[in-house]
Write an enzyme that holds these catalytic residues in place. Structure first.
Site, PDB file in Angstrom:
ATOM      1  N   GLU A   2       0.833  -1.192   0.000  1.00  0.00           N
ATOM      2  CA  GLU A   2       0.000   0.000   0.000  1.00  0.00           C
ATOM      3  C   GLU A   2       0.876   1.252   0.000  1.00  0.00           C
ATOM      4  OE1 GLU A   2      -3.195  -0.418   2.722  1.00  0.00           O
ATOM      5  OE2 GLU A   2      -3.896   1.624   2.478  1.00  0.00           O
ATOM      6  N   GLU A  38       2.270   1.695  -3.391  1.00  0.00           N
ATOM      7  CA  GLU A  38       1.214   2.208  -4.251  1.00  0.00           C
ATOM      8  C   GLU A  38       1.027   3.701  -4.030  1.00  0.00           C
ATOM      9  OE1 GLU A  38      -2.597   0.539  -3.496  1.00  0.00           O
ATOM     10  OE2 GLU A  38      -3.523   1.521  -5.215  1.00  0.00           O
ATOM     11  N   CYS A  61      -7.932  -1.350   4.387  1.00  0.00           N
ATOM     12  CA  CYS A  61      -7.823  -2.451   5.349  1.00  0.00           C
ATOM     13  C   CYS A  61      -9.158  -2.793   5.992  1.00  0.00           C
ATOM     14  CB  CYS A  61      -6.848  -2.096   6.455  1.00  0.00           C
ATOM     15  SG  CYS A  61      -5.236  -1.662   5.832  1.00  0.00           S
ATOM     16  N   SER A  95      -7.123   2.279  -2.110  1.00  0.00           N
ATOM     17  CA  SER A  95      -5.903   1.520  -2.413  1.00  0.00           C
ATOM     18  C   SER A  95      -6.302   0.148  -2.941  1.00  0.00           C
ATOM     19  CB  SER A  95      -5.079   1.358  -1.143  1.00  0.00           C
ATOM     20  OG  SER A  95      -4.139   0.333  -1.328  1.00  0.00           O
ATOM     21  N   LYS A 132     -15.285  -8.792   8.705  1.00  0.00           N
ATOM     22  CA  LYS A 132     -14.302  -9.676   8.074  1.00  0.00           C
ATOM     23  C   LYS A 132     -14.955 -10.979   7.635  1.00  0.00           C
ATOM     24  CE  LYS A 132     -10.359  -7.385   8.365  1.00  0.00           C
ATOM     25  NZ  LYS A 132      -9.679  -6.956   7.138  1.00  0.00           N
ATOM     26  N   GLU A 143     -16.188 -10.083   4.374  1.00  0.00           N
ATOM     27  CA  GLU A 143     -15.083  -9.898   3.431  1.00  0.00           C
ATOM     28  C   GLU A 143     -14.542 -11.242   2.942  1.00  0.00           C
ATOM     29  OE1 GLU A 143     -11.186  -8.648   4.848  1.00  0.00           O
ATOM     30  OE2 GLU A 143     -11.167  -7.079   3.343  1.00  0.00           O
ATOM     31  N   GLU A 187     -14.386 -12.892  -5.155  1.00  0.00           N
ATOM     32  CA  GLU A 187     -13.145 -12.635  -5.876  1.00  0.00           C
ATOM     33  C   GLU A 187     -11.907 -13.055  -5.092  1.00  0.00           C
ATOM     34  OE1 GLU A 187     -15.285 -10.334  -4.834  1.00  0.00           O
ATOM     35  OE2 GLU A 187     -14.319  -8.454  -4.277  1.00  0.00           O
ATOM     36  N   CYS A 245      -9.707  -0.845  15.211  1.00  0.00           N
ATOM     37  CA  CYS A 245     -10.068  -2.262  15.344  1.00  0.00           C
ATOM     38  C   CYS A 245     -10.126  -2.733  16.794  1.00  0.00           C
ATOM     39  CB  CYS A 245      -9.073  -3.119  14.600  1.00  0.00           C
ATOM     40  SG  CYS A 245      -8.813  -2.580  12.920  1.00  0.00           S
TER      41      CYS A 245
END
Lengths: 217, 106, 425
Positions: free
Chosen positions: C143, C146, C175, C195, C234, C237, C242, C399
């Site tokens: 990241e 990037e 994230c 990102s 999560k 996620e 994908e 978190c």
């Protein structure tokens, strides 16, 4: 009614307080039960809680204003309901003679009582403590459920539920006995006066110690 | 209420000074203690968050290496497998694409 | 679920959180913590969740005083059955924020740092350790690189190495799965700003089943990855279709044949893991500290602070500074992004050693989408945002206060001053 031997038991301020209490607490109890069992549709439940909130605010203002206007009466009330003597235990042993009178039509000797008999004292204690709990927890649950600690809000919720159930059950007994003692009912809802002779029989200590003739001025 | 039709009233002053003070004190305590309690629990609202935050920063302070590019295992991963950041394999394994969910999907 | 969920792809968990109507009191507390207004039901009536708006962040779950919201997916028993299967290597990907919270479930004081005990308990349970802090470091490499390429593209017009398109500034972190879903469902025009780096969890899954398969010497399909996360989103996620890049890598490059598998097979929240330990009669508080030898357990301090708000940004600053200037920071602690302020901003001026020019980078850190995001995102939409790199975390304080963390009875997610909020509608 036209007997001149009357005692002013409930002055106007007390009667107004009691009226406001009736029109706030009865809707609170009814809507509270609906909120507890959640039987209706979404919009009806919303209306119910709005009525509950408005009645709760009315009850809060009623209690606060009476506390300020009738401060002396509140203190007198508290000093009476929180005073315990041996007579109270004797009274509860025979339950004030009411079951015997109602069911067996018998008269049993009852220890002499003050303005409130022991049952009324217990009711008074519960109404005062329960009422304060209900008002404080109710306001907190309405305004702060999202930012007070979760456990605290849950605790307030439990207190609110327990106090509400206790007072709602007491309310039924109170309404029944209040109408059964019809002179007291009239005194509270109409003119505030009770006959001297009856008071002497029901509350001898009160009449003896605390009742004075109307001062002439 | 033009004409008084009752003869007796309750003696309005039947409490002594001592009783008055006692009762007022009890009432004040009765109201003050819960207020103090609720204030203290409310100010402790974020204590658990602060404790977790502090100890996670403590884990950072305790670490021998404190910057990501000095992590030897990460360097080993890139050397043995991944190549370098943003390499083709990195794009394949470590990067993704996002989808517009405002259009109906399923 | 009888409604057709519109904002989910096939195979995704349509909403991880649901509300138990018999427990809900209609007090509206959850609505003030919900980032998207996904909680429906009027004040006083029992609430329910609109799954199309829901980010699965779990803030309603941890903040409901009465415990009405619950998780619809529970994988504890599946994981136990996998642990009993000798053919399967169970790999536990431990998020940074878990190590300061799981002790609470075993009677330890709030915030106890129990990394060693947690490793010990996992070893006892038979879970291979893959510390997500390792992939947090990897995330920073990806990241951060990037971001540097985006910044150099914007300032110096630098092209991508393979001619690939380079995204716009400001760059958002990616994230937080709830934040990613928030962008995808609410502001799809901002998707290019996100990102492209996967979240550490998904990187960990992909690495475990490719490079990790080599390290452990096991075929990828026998590796069962569990994300141990402070987060309910999560779970959502990990179910995104994908995220099968390890499977694609193994079938296309190594020509391996097997049934499809996800990068991360299943996600346990911190609470779930504590329940798993209790079911297996492991008392984490009494465990001995244990240090695993494997390379996936090595992590830097920059990786571990991902669990705090501002942590990703601070870690990125530490590495970006070194990469851009070519010098190491003497004091790595970057204080402006720490603390519980809703929006924290800072600017760093440094000399780009590659172009020998000074550049100023404006950073912003947002935590608590429900309360703090709006002004920042409005600036970005209007094109007037002064920031170049923005970290967004859905949960207040990051978190460590996520929707999957142990529920502390003596606190709430409310960071601001305590003010009344009179519910009516």
């Amino acid at each position: 009614m036209h007997s001149k031997n009357m005692i002013l038991k409930h002055p106007l301020s007390v009667r107004i307080f009691h009226y406001l209490l009736v029109i706030s607490f009865v809707p609170l109890a009814v809507t509270g039960l609906i909120l507890y069992f959640k039987p209706f549709s979404e919009s009806t439940m919303n209306l119910t809680i709005r009525v509950h909130v408005i009645a709760g605010i009315l009850l809060t203002f009623d209690a606060l204003s009476f506390f300020m206007i009738g401060y002396k009466r509140v203190v007198l009330f508290l000093s009476r309901v929180f005073s315990i003597s041996g007579n109270d235990f004797k009274w509860f042993a025979v339950l004030g003679g009411y079951p015997q009178k109602l069911l067996l039509h018998k008269k049993v000797p009852v220890p002499p009582m003050g303005k409130y008999n022991s049952g009324q004292k217990l009711f008074g204690v519960c109404v005062f403590i329960g009422g304060v709990i209900l008002i404080f927890t109710g306001l907190a649950l309405w305004a702060f459920p999202h930012n007070l600690p979760r456990g605290t809000v849950a605790l307030l919720g439990h207190l609110h539920t327990i106090a509400a159930w206790a007072l709602t059950l007491f309310l039924c007994v109170h309404i029944f006995l209040g109408i059964y003692m019809f002179d007291d009912f009239k005194a509270m809802f109409l003119h505030g006066k009770i006959p001297y002779e009856e008071a002497k029989e029901m509350a001898p200590l009160w009449v003896e110690k605390e009742i004075i003739p109307l001062p002439k001025n | 209420m033009s004409e008084q039709d009752y003869k007796y009233i309750e003696n309005p002053l039947h409490i002594t000074r001592r009783e008055f003070i006692t009762i007022t004190g009890i009432i004040t305590a009765f109201l003050a203690l819960p207020s103090i309690w609720i204030r203290s629990v409310a100010t402790a609202n974020n204590d658990y968050i602060k404790a977790r935050t502090k100890n996670l920063y403590q884990d950072d302070v305790q670490s021998k290496i404190r910057v990501s590019h000095a992590n030897k295992s990460v360097a080993r991963y890139y050397k043995e497998f991944g190549g370098k950041p943003l390499s083709r394999l990195s794009e394949e394994l470590l990067h993704t694409k996002y989808i517009n969910r405002t259009k109906a999907l399923s | 679920m009888n409604v057709i969920a519109k904002t989910y792809q096939k195979g995704e968990i349509p909403g991880v959180i649901a509300i138990n109507a018999s427990v809900c009191k209609g007090c509206d507390a959850c609505k003030r913590h919900c980032p998207t207004g996904a909680i429906t039901g009027m004040f006083g009536a029992t609430h329910s969740i609109d799954v199309d708006l829901c980010l699965s962040c779990g803030q309603c779950l941890v903040n409901c005083p009465f415990g009405a919201p619950y998780e619809t997916s529970d994988a504890v028993d599946t994981v136990i059955s996998k642990l009993n299967d000798a053919n399967v290597t169970v790999v536990g990907i431990i998020a940074p924020a878990v190590r300061v919270a799981i002790g609470e479930e075993f009677g330890m004081p709030a915030g106890s740092l129990v990394t060693g005990k947690l490793y010990g308990a996992m070893k006892k349970a038979g879970i291979e350790i893959f510390d997500n802090n390792f992939t947090a470091d990897l995330t920073i490499m990806e990241e951060g690189s990037e971001f540097i390429s985006r910044a150099r593209h914007a300032v110096f017009g630098e092209k991508g190495e393979n001619g690939e398109p380079i995204g716009p500034l400001p760059q958002f972190t990616s994230c937080c799965p709830a934040w990613v879903r928030f962008v995808e469902t609410q502001y799809p025009s901002l998707i290019p700003h996100l990102s492209s780096a996967k979240s550490p969890q998904q990187m960990a899954g992909a690495v475990a089943k490719t490079y990790g398969a080599k390290v452990w010497g096991k075929p990828a399909e026998q590796i069962y990855t569990i994300g141990i996360m402070p987060c309910t989103a999560k779970k959502f996620e990990a179910s995104r279709p994908e995220f099968k890049s390890a499977f694609e890598y193994q079938t296309h490059i190594n020509k391996a044949k097997s049934e499809t598998y996800a990068d991360v097979d299943v996600v346990l929240t911190t609470r779930d893991l504590a329940r798993l330990f209790k079911k297996m009669k492991i008392d984490l508080a009494k465990e001995q500290d244990y240090t695993p030898e494997i390379l996936f357990a090595e992590y830097s301090g920059a990786g571990t602070i991902f669990g705090n708000t501002g942590g990703v940004m601070e870690a990125a600053v530490r590495t970006a500074y070194a990469v851009i200037t070519g010098n190491e920071l003497t004091d790595v602690e970057f204080k402006p992004v720490r603390g519980l302020k809703g929006v924290k901003s800072a600017s760093v001026t440094l000399k780009d050693s590659k172009y020998d020019k000074e550049v100023t980078i404006n950073l912003a850190v947002v935590h608590g989408i429900a309360r703090n995001l709006k002004p920042v995102i409005d600036q970005v939409l209007a094109g007037t945002s002064p920031y170049h790199f923005i970290e967004v975390m859905n949960c207040p304080a990051g978190c460590i206060n996520g929707g999957g963390q142990p529920i502390q009875k003596n606190g709430s997610s409310w960071i601001e001053a305590i003010r009344p909020w009179f519910a009516w509608k």
